[in-house]
Design a protein around this motif. Structure first.
Motif: not given
Length: 466
Positions: A225-238, A377-390
């Protein structure tokens, strides 16, 4: 958490403890003249039919209680510290650790990294084995504590040291042989990192792990799992679509090889791989009884199967119901029949989910609307803006993302939230926003729904199908 005395904070009614005058605030000192290190000592020592329990009362007086009871019968007490010992934090600095990828300013408990083998038995946590003493290993074998859940990640000792940033991580794998030889049931996981422990390294890991069958019952492979808070961490690719297909090809090949001999598929891909690769989820039989649901292995398949079973029961309901008939045992509120439900199911509501499960939740909602045309019925997919879209799973959604993305949308009379968006036993999200705050912000009632296909239908239609 700091180590505490074994202070009793609850005594069950009509229990042995209550009968003997044990009270809240009393301290457990010894059982059969043995000091208690933690919950496992306690549970092991109270099994016998005759035990001697030493209690210190609040005024300092000590009572030695001689107890005759049934084998395995509980005393009926609970302790201030459920583990009865301090919690052990992780000594590793894993290159993929999600806690290192969280933003600052969240509540302190979210930053605690546990690596405690005892929590593996109590809560199903996964441990790296790097935090275990010889005494820990000996007690697991002596008490025959099973199952133990192990984070392998790789069976290459040198690579494991690098991935965990711990020079003892490779040596720790020797524990697995000891557990296997002692008949300890195990489950494993591999967090896969692109270009590091995938490809040939994944092949090697699966091959090496098969040596511990059948006591090692399952191994899950999950993408990092790759969040958007990876500055200074080991470089990992999705991972991308073609990567996912290669991972699945490897896993399926090993399943076909292992199953004829052991009757287990053994190695399993988490649901993300199938969605990423654009492939169908496996049938339920391929999950070996869903040993790794908490790792997202088979969760969607199980929910879909439960949902389809519930839909079939709804469609087969008789026009009238004999409350004493065999069929009515499937319905708690037996006065319902399919026509009554269809007449009363005329609500507009919304369902919240993560982007990973969205296509499946949408399919289930559309199935219900076809069967019950008055439902909207409405179904809403919430994009994770807090941790990042991945980050696509619903369990890591935050209250603020839900509020921001649903504000001004058509919601109907209520919204359904998956239970895993909340902390266990609490009513707040990871970002400390409460369910009540979501309700006030969106001006709509929120209902919490378990991850069962039956619960999904019951929550939508306000029935109690089981």
């Amino acid at each position: 958490m700091g180590k505490t005395a074994h202070v009793i904070n609850a005594v069950k009614k009509a229990s042995i403890a209550e009968e003997l005058g044990i009270e809240v605030g009393d301290e457990l000192l010894k059982i059969n003249d043995n000091k208690i290190e933690d919950i496992f000592d306690y549970q092991f020592l109270i099994q016998d039919e005759y035990i001697e329990v030493l209690i210190r009362k609040a005024d300092g007086e000590e009572w030695l209680l001689e107890i005759d009871k049934e084998y395995d019968e509980e005393l009926g007490v609970e302790f201030e510290n459920g583990l009865m010992d301090e919690y052990r934090s992780c000594r590793n600095k894993c290159i993929f650790c999600f806690i290192d990828q969280m933003p600052k300013g969240m509540r302190e408990t979210l930053y605690f990294k546990d690596d405690d083998s005892r929590l593996s038995f109590l809560q199903g946590n996964y441990v790296t084995l790097t935090n275990m003493s010889d005494n820990d290993i000996e007690r697991i074998i002596r008490y025959h504590l099973s199952p133990i859940n192990i984070s392998f990640h790789t069976m290459n000792p040198e690579l494991r040291c690098k991935m965990l940033n711990n020079r003892f991580a490779g040596e720790a794998l020797k524990c697995v042989r000891k557990f296997h030889d002692a008949g300890i049931t195990m489950n494993g996981q591999i967090v896969l990192c692109k270009g590091i422990n995938d490809g040939e390294e994944l092949e090697r890991s699966i091959s090496d792990l098969t040596a511990y069958l059948p006591h090692l019952e399952s191994v899950s492979v999950v993408p990092v799992g790759l969040s958007r808070y990876r500055e200074g961490l080991f470089p990992l690719e999705p991972f991308e679509k073609e990567d996912a297909r290669r991972v699945l090809e490897c896993i399926h090949r090993w399943q076909q090889k292992i199953y004829p001999e052991y009757g287990l598929h053994f190695v399993h891909a988490s649901d993300e791989w199938y969605i990423m690769a654009g492939e169908e989820l496996p049938e339920s039989e391929r999950y070996d009884g869903y040993l790794q649901l908490e790792n997202g292995v088979g969760m969607l398949r199980l929910e879909l199967d439960e949902f389809n079973d519930a839909i079939e029961k709804l469609q087969n309901m008789k026009k009238t119901y004999d409350k004493d008939s065999v069929e009515s045992k499937d319905i708690i509120r037996a006065e319902y029949n399919i026509e009554v439900i269809r007449e009363n199911a005329d609500e507009e509501l919304s369902i919240v989910t993560g982007t990973l499960a969205y296509p499946y939740i949408l399919h289930m909602a559309e199935t219900i609307m076809r069967l019950f045309p008055k439902m909207n019925i409405h179904v809403y997919a919430i994009v994770n803006e807090f941790f990042g879209e991945r980050i696509t799973v619903s369990g890591l959604l935050t209250g603020q993302d839900i509020i921001r993305q649903l504000k001004g949308r058509e919601l109907g009379e209520r919204i359904l939230l998956p239970q895993n968006v909340l902390r266990s036993g609490e009513d707040y999200f990871l970002d400390d926003i409460t369910v009540s705050e979501v309700e006030r912000a969106l001006q709509v009632k929120a209902d919490i729904v378990k991850s069962s296909g039956y619960d999904f239908i019951n929550a939508i239609l306000n029935i109690e199908l089981k």
